[in-house]
Design an enzyme around this catalytic site. Structure first.
Site, PDB file in Angstrom:
ATOM      1  N   ASP A   1       0.154   2.048   8.442  1.00  0.00           N
ATOM      2  CA  ASP A   1      -0.442   1.333   9.588  1.00  0.00           C
ATOM      3  C   ASP A   1       0.375   1.476  10.869  1.00  0.00           C
ATOM      4  O   ASP A   1      -0.139   1.247  11.961  1.00  0.00           O
ATOM      5  CB  ASP A   1      -0.598  -0.154   9.276  1.00  0.00           C
ATOM      6  CG  ASP A   1      -1.499  -0.406   8.074  1.00  0.00           C
ATOM      7  OD1 ASP A   1      -2.099   0.559   7.588  1.00  0.00           O
ATOM      8  OD2 ASP A   1      -1.581  -1.560   7.639  1.00  0.00           O
TER       9      ASP A   1
ATOM     10  N   ASP B   1       5.681  -7.855   5.807  1.00  0.00           N
ATOM     11  CA  ASP B   1       5.782  -9.017   4.917  1.00  0.00           C
ATOM     12  C   ASP B   1       6.803  -8.789   3.805  1.00  0.00           C
ATOM     13  O   ASP B   1       7.591  -9.677   3.487  1.00  0.00           O
ATOM     14  CB  ASP B   1       4.420  -9.331   4.276  1.00  0.00           C
ATOM     15  CG  ASP B   1       3.502 -10.021   5.272  1.00  0.00           C
ATOM     16  OD1 ASP B   1       4.007 -10.518   6.307  1.00  0.00           O
ATOM     17  OD2 ASP B   1       2.280 -10.050   5.035  1.00  0.00           O
TER      18      ASP B   1
ATOM     19  N   LYS C   1       8.123   0.770   5.529  1.00  0.00           N
ATOM     20  CA  LYS C   1       7.001   1.586   5.040  1.00  0.00           C
ATOM     21  C   LYS C   1       5.671   1.025   5.507  1.00  0.00           C
ATOM     22  O   LYS C   1       5.517  -0.200   5.555  1.00  0.00           O
ATOM     23  CB  LYS C   1       7.026   1.551   3.504  1.00  0.00           C
ATOM     24  CG  LYS C   1       5.817   2.118   2.836  1.00  0.00           C
ATOM     25  CD  LYS C   1       5.157   1.163   1.847  1.00  0.00           C
ATOM     26  CE  LYS C   1       4.424   0.025   2.514  1.00  0.00           C
ATOM     27  NZ  LYS C   1       3.549  -0.757   1.638  1.00  0.00           N
ATOM     28  N   THR C   2       4.755   1.783   5.886  1.00  0.00           N
ATOM     29  CA  THR C   2       3.324   1.510   5.997  1.00  0.00           C
ATOM     30  C   THR C   2       2.656   2.562   6.876  1.00  0.00           C
ATOM     31  O   THR C   2       3.161   2.883   7.959  1.00  0.00           O
ATOM     32  CB  THR C   2       2.952   0.101   6.531  1.00  0.00           C
ATOM     33  OG1 THR C   2       1.535   0.029   6.622  1.00  0.00           O
ATOM     34  CG2 THR C   2       3.535  -0.255   7.896  1.00  0.00           C
TER      35      THR C   2
ATOM     36  N   GLY D   1       0.815  -1.222   0.000  1.00  0.00           N
ATOM     37  CA  GLY D   1       0.000   0.000   0.000  1.00  0.00           C
ATOM     38  C   GLY D   1       0.845   1.267   0.000  1.00  0.00           C
ATOM     39  O   GLY D   1       1.952   1.285   0.532  1.00  0.00           O
TER      40      GLY D   1
ATOM     41  N   ARG E   1       1.258  -5.693  -4.992  1.00  0.00           N
ATOM     42  CA  ARG E   1       1.248  -6.595  -3.848  1.00  0.00           C
ATOM     43  C   ARG E   1       1.742  -8.008  -4.190  1.00  0.00           C
ATOM     44  O   ARG E   1       1.507  -8.939  -3.424  1.00  0.00           O
ATOM     45  CB  ARG E   1      -0.152  -6.664  -3.243  1.00  0.00           C
ATOM     46  CG  ARG E   1      -0.600  -5.370  -2.549  1.00  0.00           C
ATOM     47  CD  ARG E   1      -1.719  -5.613  -1.568  1.00  0.00           C
ATOM     48  NE  ARG E   1      -2.210  -4.386  -0.961  1.00  0.00           N
ATOM     49  CZ  ARG E   1      -1.679  -3.822   0.122  1.00  0.00           C
ATOM     50  NH1 ARG E   1      -0.631  -4.368   0.703  1.00  0.00           N
ATOM     51  NH2 ARG E   1      -2.191  -2.705   0.619  1.00  0.00           N
TER      52      ARG E   1
HETATM   53  P1  FBP Z   1       0.570  -1.866   3.586  1.00  0.00           P
HETATM   54  O1  FBP Z   1       0.611  -2.678   4.846  1.00  0.00           O
HETATM   55  O2  FBP Z   1       0.928  -2.637   2.391  1.00  0.00           O
HETATM   56  O3  FBP Z   1       1.378  -0.605   3.727  1.00  0.00           O
HETATM   57  O4  FBP Z   1      -0.950  -1.402   3.353  1.00  0.00           O
HETATM   58  C1  FBP Z   1      -1.593  -0.566   4.215  1.00  0.00           C
HETATM   59  C2  FBP Z   1      -3.068  -0.429   3.918  1.00  0.00           C
HETATM   60  O5  FBP Z   1      -3.356   0.923   3.622  1.00  0.00           O
HETATM   61  C3  FBP Z   1      -3.949  -0.927   5.064  1.00  0.00           C
HETATM   62  O6  FBP Z   1      -4.117   0.047   6.051  1.00  0.00           O
HETATM   63  C4  FBP Z   1      -5.224  -1.283   4.361  1.00  0.00           C
HETATM   64  O7  FBP Z   1      -5.963  -2.239   5.084  1.00  0.00           O
HETATM   65  C5  FBP Z   1      -4.740  -1.831   3.063  1.00  0.00           C
HETATM   66  O8  FBP Z   1      -3.494  -1.208   2.807  1.00  0.00           O
HETATM   67  C6  FBP Z   1      -5.668  -1.583   1.919  1.00  0.00           C
HETATM   68  O9  FBP Z   1      -5.152  -2.196   0.794  1.00  0.00           O
HETATM   69  P2  FBP Z   1      -5.555  -1.898  -0.702  1.00  0.00           P
HETATM   70  O10 FBP Z   1      -4.810  -0.685  -1.128  1.00  0.00           O
HETATM   71  O11 FBP Z   1      -5.093  -3.098  -1.448  1.00  0.00           O
HETATM   72  O12 FBP Z   1      -7.026  -1.657  -0.743  1.00  0.00           O
END
Ligand code: FBP
Length: 548
Positions: free
Chosen positions: A202, A173, A199-200, A78, A142
């Site tokens: 979250d 991951d 990165k994230t 993400g 992803r």
């Molecule tokens: P990452 O862990 O890959 O950084 O993703 C974070 C995130 O924004 C989460 O908070 C959310 O649940 C998810 O990606 C949403 O994913 P997508 O962009 O595939 O809808």
């Protein structure tokens, strides 16, 4: 591309670097390290990258001549504000080592390495994206890099482009996979280094050595700005309760940080719900109590923050979802012939008594989401469940019951919101712009020092940037063994909210007051230019974690 005035002004911003990275750099190495748990198993799985020392960069008075190096970079998962600055930090870092160095970006995530989809990132391209949000310079994806076939396919293009090192910018991951790739290339003696960057939005990739994942700061500031605006709106009209779901996958770091910034009436923390074994009804009652208490003072308005992952942390809901997954997987055919209008009753008749009762108590829309919206493996897509609507509706029902019993005297009207995507590509705050650029720059120094299987690390970030500590941490140090898809796997430990940690404790000490009073804080939009206390503040989470 037509640029906004802010984008043009922001392009000229020179991110701050730790003092140690500004001139000639020397690597100072610490003691050998161990993984956080399961040392024996991790050591066996990573014989070439286990036990390496922590690296700290220090200023040096000797300028070393480096040969030109070619580096590949991948954005994984993400979006998170600041990704472009990591790339510009790597670019400036490798160019400083030797102006003939080259940087290649693999397109649309790890899949770009496997499919040989890449572009050279020249100075013109990099300059277009400095201090901008988004991952659109090269895109993200992803695809998981985990098979030897993928590693070997990647090696072909690595050889063709003369690449010495790959930098993978990703979450827990992706960094686990970066470490597996580093180990594989080291075991095969291919001479290709792999470096990770945390990165994230979250905020769940953090530990002793990684203070925070980039993007968390900016995303939380964007959400806090809009929650603050909503709070001001609801304090003006005084007629709505706003139920606001916040992105963040499993961990509740984003909801907690926003709560610390805006002081809402209620913030649910999933980790606490699980620890206290709360049922959905307990959560609903908790929120309804705040609504009723405020109503008793004539305040029929308020805000409730809900973390995205809540449903999975309610033990009883977890059990329901698990039974639904099993039942629908083995009875998919029969279920597909049931008329839409009968599906709810059909499911209720098939579930165990406890789960049937919970299912029956759910609002129609949510019950439908639990049975219809399923991923390609047939599983419930928990992230799609509109928890904000679920809670708003169930709180409304509870209050209606209380009204009949004379326990609730007020009015209740709700509005629902979900904040997620609008925060992931915002222009990085000064903190993220500086942090990301420094992470990228440190990654180039790790490469120059021949390191592999390391995550770029910048610490002491609540101090002014020149005092930040730059270095690298062996990724194996953050690993333990966990069950994934029925198999024990080495993975980076995900950081959930610690209930005995300072951020949660600070929130818990205040929340009873916030539940009843109107103690809202209105943080306003991120400021990029102006006084340092307005523009450069790190998150409250980090400030509390770092406080002595
Ligand atoms: P990452 O862990 O890959 O950084 O993703 C974070 C995130 O924004 C989460 O908070 C959310 O649940 C998810 O990606 C949403 O994913 P997508 O962009 O595939 O809808």
């Amino acid at each position: 591309m037509t640029k906004s005035a802010l984008q043009i002004a922001r392009a000229a911003y020179q991110p701050k670097l730790p003092k140690a990275l500004r001139g000639a750099v020397k690597a100072s190495e610490g003691e050998p390290t161990q993984s956080v748990a399961d040392q024996h198993a991790i050591k066996e799985l990573f014989p070439n990258t286990y036990g390496m020392p922590i690296v700290k960069f220090v200023e040096s008075d000797q300028k070393v001549e480096y040969p030109a190096i070619n580096v590949g970079v991948i954005l994984s998962g993400g979006q998170a504000p600041g990704g472009h600055n990591v790339i510009s930090g790597i670019f400036d870092g490798v160019k400083k080592l030797n102006p003939d160095s080259k940087l290649y970006g693999f397109i649309l995530g790890p899949g770009g390495l496997v499919d040989h989809n890449y572009m050279e990132l020249t100075a013109d391209i990099i300059d277009e994206y400095r201090n901008t949000g988004g991952f659109d310079m090269i895109g993200s994806g992803r695809t998981k890099l985990e098979t030897t076939d993928q590693f070997e396919k990647g090696l072909k293009i690595i050889r063709e482009l003369g690449i010495k090192a790959i930098v993978i910018i990703g979450g827990d991951d992706s960094n686990t996979n970066a470490c597996v790739l580093a180990e594989y290339y080291a075991a095969k003696k291919y001479g290709v280094q792999v470096i990770g960057c945390p990165k994230t939005i979250d905020g769940d990739l953090k530990n002793e050595m990684i203070e925070t994942s980039f993007g968390f700061d900016t995303a939380c500031k964007v959400y806090s700005e809009v929650i603050g605006n909503i709070q001001r709106d609801c304090n003006s009209a005084r007629k709505y309760w706003h139920f606001i779901k916040l992105m963040g996958r499993s961990a509740s770091h984003i909801a907690l940080e926003c709560a610390l910034q805006v002081q809402p009436n209620v913030c649910i923390v999933s980790e606490e719900v699980e620890a206290k074994n709360m049922s959905l009804d307990d959560v609903v009652t908790y929120v309804a109590n705040s609504v009723a208490a405020r109503a008793a003072q004539g305040k029929n308005f308020g805000t409730v923050l809900i973390p995205e992952g809540l449903i999975e942390f309610i033990p009883a809901m977890k059990a329901l979802i698990s039974e639904l997954n099993d039942f629908l997987a083995s009875n998919a055919e029969e279920f597909s012939h049931i008329k839409k209008s009968h599906q709810r009753d059909y499911i209720i008749s098939k579930l165990s008594k406890v789960n049937a009762e919970i299912y029956a108590s759910l609002p129609e829309g949510v019950a439908r989401q639990l049975t219809l919206d399923r991923d390609p493996h047939g599983n419930v897509q928990v992230s799609l469940i509109e928890t904000e609507k679920l809670l708003a509706e169930m709180v409304g029902n509870k209050l209606a019951e209380w009204k009949e019993q004379g326990k609730f005297v007020g009015k209740f009207a709700s509005q629902v919101h979900f904040f997620g995507y609008e925060g992931r590509c915002a222009a990085p705050s000064n903190y993220d712009a500086d942090y990301c650029y420094s992470l990228g720059y440190a990654a180039s120094a790790l490469i120059a020092n021949g390191k592999t299987g390391y995550m770029s690390s910048i610490r002491n970030t609540t101090a002014p940037a020149d005092q930040w500590i730059a270095g690298g941490v062996p990724i194996t140090m953050m690993m333990n063994m966990e069950k994934r898809h029925g198999e024990m796997k080495p993975v980076i430990q995900k950081a959930l909210v610690k209930l005995d940690g300072k951020p949660f404790q600070a929130f818990a000490a205040k929340r009873d007051e916030w539940a009843i009073n109107t103690d809202y804080v209105y943080p306003g939009p991120i400021q990029y230019f102006g006084p340092t206390e307005v523009c450069d503040q790190p998150t409250k989470t980090l400030q509390l974690e770092q406080s002595k």
